[in-house]
Design a protein around this motif. Structure first.
Motif, PDB file in Angstrom:
ATOM      1  N   VAL A 290       0.837  -1.201   0.000  1.00 44.02           N
ATOM      2  CA  VAL A 290       0.000   0.000   0.000  1.00 44.02           C
ATOM      3  C   VAL A 290       0.868   1.247   0.000  1.00 44.02           C
ATOM      4  O   VAL A 290       0.609   2.219  -0.711  1.00 44.02           O
ATOM      5  CB  VAL A 290      -0.961  -0.018   1.213  1.00 44.02           C
ATOM      6  N   ARG A 291       1.944   1.229   0.786  1.00 49.61           N
ATOM      7  CA  ARG A 291       2.823   2.391   0.875  1.00 49.61           C
ATOM      8  C   ARG A 291       3.565   2.628  -0.437  1.00 49.61           C
ATOM      9  O   ARG A 291       3.713   3.762  -0.898  1.00 49.61           O
ATOM     10  CB  ARG A 291       3.819   2.198   2.014  1.00 49.61           C
ATOM     11  N   MET A 292       4.046   1.563  -1.047  1.00 49.73           N
ATOM     12  CA  MET A 292       4.829   1.709  -2.270  1.00 49.73           C
ATOM     13  C   MET A 292       3.951   1.998  -3.490  1.00 49.73           C
ATOM     14  O   MET A 292       4.403   2.607  -4.454  1.00 49.73           O
ATOM     15  CB  MET A 292       5.655   0.443  -2.527  1.00 49.73           C
ATOM     16  N   GLY A 293       2.694   1.547  -3.462  1.00 45.71           N
ATOM     17  CA  GLY A 293       1.791   1.826  -4.571  1.00 45.71           C
ATOM     18  C   GLY A 293       2.198   1.087  -5.825  1.00 45.71           C
ATOM     19  O   GLY A 293       2.606  -0.075  -5.790  1.00 45.71           O
ATOM     20  N   ASN A 294       2.159   1.789  -6.962  1.00 46.17           N
ATOM     21  CA  ASN A 294       2.472   1.138  -8.240  1.00 46.17           C
ATOM     22  C   ASN A 294       3.972   0.961  -8.451  1.00 46.17           C
ATOM     23  O   ASN A 294       4.397   0.362  -9.432  1.00 46.17           O
ATOM     24  CB  ASN A 294       1.844   1.895  -9.407  1.00 46.17           C
ATOM     25  N   THR A 295       4.798   1.459  -7.521  1.00 48.43           N
ATOM     26  CA  THR A 295       6.243   1.285  -7.652  1.00 48.43           C
ATOM     27  C   THR A 295       6.749   0.094  -6.842  1.00 48.43           C
ATOM     28  O   THR A 295       7.949  -0.107  -6.745  1.00 48.43           O
ATOM     29  CB  THR A 295       6.983   2.554  -7.173  1.00 48.43           C
ATOM     30  N   PHE A 296       5.852  -0.695  -6.271  1.00 44.24           N
ATOM     31  CA  PHE A 296       6.255  -1.826  -5.452  1.00 44.24           C
ATOM     32  C   PHE A 296       6.968  -2.865  -6.330  1.00 44.24           C
ATOM     33  O   PHE A 296       6.426  -3.375  -7.295  1.00 44.24           O
ATOM     34  CB  PHE A 296       5.035  -2.451  -4.781  1.00 44.24           C
ATOM     35  N   GLY A 297       8.174  -3.171  -5.977  1.00 41.19           N
ATOM     36  CA  GLY A 297       8.953  -4.146  -6.717  1.00 41.19           C
ATOM     37  C   GLY A 297       9.716  -3.570  -7.894  1.00 41.19           C
ATOM     38  O   GLY A 297      10.497  -4.289  -8.531  1.00 41.19           O
ATOM     39  N   THR A 298       9.542  -2.305  -8.228  1.00 41.10           N
ATOM     40  CA  THR A 298      10.221  -1.726  -9.366  1.00 41.10           C
ATOM     41  C   THR A 298      11.109  -0.543  -8.982  1.00 41.10           C
ATOM     42  O   THR A 298      11.997  -0.188  -9.748  1.00 41.10           O
ATOM     43  CB  THR A 298       9.215  -1.226 -10.427  1.00 41.10           C
ATOM     44  N   SER A 299      10.852   0.065  -7.799  1.00 40.63           N
ATOM     45  CA  SER A 299      11.635   1.238  -7.413  1.00 40.63           C
ATOM     46  C   SER A 299      11.802   1.256  -5.914  1.00 40.63           C
ATOM     47  O   SER A 299      11.063   0.613  -5.167  1.00 40.63           O
ATOM     48  CB  SER A 299      10.921   2.518  -7.872  1.00 40.63           C
ATOM     49  N   VAL A 300      12.810   1.983  -5.457  1.00 42.34           N
ATOM     50  CA  VAL A 300      13.017   2.124  -4.017  1.00 42.34           C
ATOM     51  C   VAL A 300      12.311   3.367  -3.469  1.00 42.34           C
ATOM     52  O   VAL A 300      12.248   3.544  -2.266  1.00 42.34           O
ATOM     53  CB  VAL A 300      14.520   2.195  -3.676  1.00 42.34           C
ATOM     54  N   LYS A 301      11.798   4.212  -4.356  1.00 43.12           N
ATOM     55  CA  LYS A 301      11.096   5.408  -3.920  1.00 43.12           C
ATOM     56  C   LYS A 301       9.592   5.081  -3.786  1.00 43.12           C
ATOM     57  O   LYS A 301       8.969   4.654  -4.783  1.00 43.12           O
ATOM     58  CB  LYS A 301      11.299   6.548  -4.904  1.00 43.12           C
ATOM     59  N   PRO A 302       8.995   5.290  -2.629  1.00 42.72           N
ATOM     60  CA  PRO A 302       7.592   4.959  -2.461  1.00 42.72           C
ATOM     61  C   PRO A 302       6.678   5.971  -3.154  1.00 42.72           C
ATOM     62  O   PRO A 302       7.024   7.124  -3.335  1.00 42.72           O
ATOM     63  CB  PRO A 302       7.381   5.015  -0.950  1.00 42.72           C
ATOM     64  N   GLN A 303       5.505   5.474  -3.570  1.00 38.54           N
ATOM     65  CA  GLN A 303       4.518   6.378  -4.165  1.00 38.54           C
ATOM     66  C   GLN A 303       3.928   7.250  -3.076  1.00 38.54           C
ATOM     67  O   GLN A 303       3.635   8.422  -3.305  1.00 38.54           O
ATOM     68  CB  GLN A 303       3.420   5.554  -4.847  1.00 38.54           C
ATOM     69  N   ARG A 304       3.746   6.689  -1.905  1.00 42.20           N
ATOM     70  CA  ARG A 304       3.216   7.429  -0.758  1.00 42.20           C
ATOM     71  C   ARG A 304       4.256   7.450   0.342  1.00 42.20           C
ATOM     72  O   ARG A 304       4.896   6.429   0.611  1.00 42.20           O
ATOM     73  CB  ARG A 304       1.942   6.759  -0.235  1.00 42.20           C
ATOM     74  N   PRO A 305       4.466   8.590   0.997  1.00 38.18           N
ATOM     75  CA  PRO A 305       5.494   8.649   2.044  1.00 38.18           C
ATOM     76  C   PRO A 305       5.115   7.873   3.281  1.00 38.18           C
ATOM     77  O   PRO A 305       4.052   7.526   3.539  1.00 38.18           O
ATOM     78  CB  PRO A 305       5.586  10.135   2.365  1.00 38.18           C
TER      79      PRO A 305
END
Length: 103
Positions: free
Chosen positions: A88-103
């Motif tokens: 939920v925190r990472m959003g659509n970047t989960f597994g693809t980036s280290v920067k979360p979509q939501r802080p």
């Protein structure tokens, strides 16, 4: 002739306490009606519920059930992140980036 109305009045008054007693609630607690809404006496009801001799055993079992060892607690109760929370925190970047979509 004055004796008959007096006797009838006495008999009527003697029967009133029986009628009033029959209409009392069987639980011993009084209910008050205000504008058509019933308001039970919660103090009386809770006192009646507290007189259970098995209540101490039930309270002890509840305390034991709440004292779960820390190694058996779920991760969110211990303060660890769960995969669902991380997703939920990472959003659509989960597994693809280290920067979360939501802080």
């Amino acid at each position: 002739m004055k004796l008959l109305p007096t006797l009838a009045g006495l008999l009527l008054c003697a029967g009133l306490p029986l009628i009033a007693h029959a209409e009392a609630p069987p639980s011993g607690c009084t209910e008050v009606k205000v504008d058509g809404y019933k308001a039970p006496d919660y103090g009386c009801l809770s006192q009646q519920m507290g007189n259970n001799p098995q209540a101490a055993k039930a309270a002890q079992k509840n305390k034991e059930a709440q004292n779960v060892p820390i190694e058996k607690r779920p991760p969110n109760q211990v303060g660890l992140s769960t995969p669902a929370a991380t997703s939920v925190r990472m959003g659509n970047t989960f597994g693809t980036s280290v920067k979360p979509q939501r802080p």
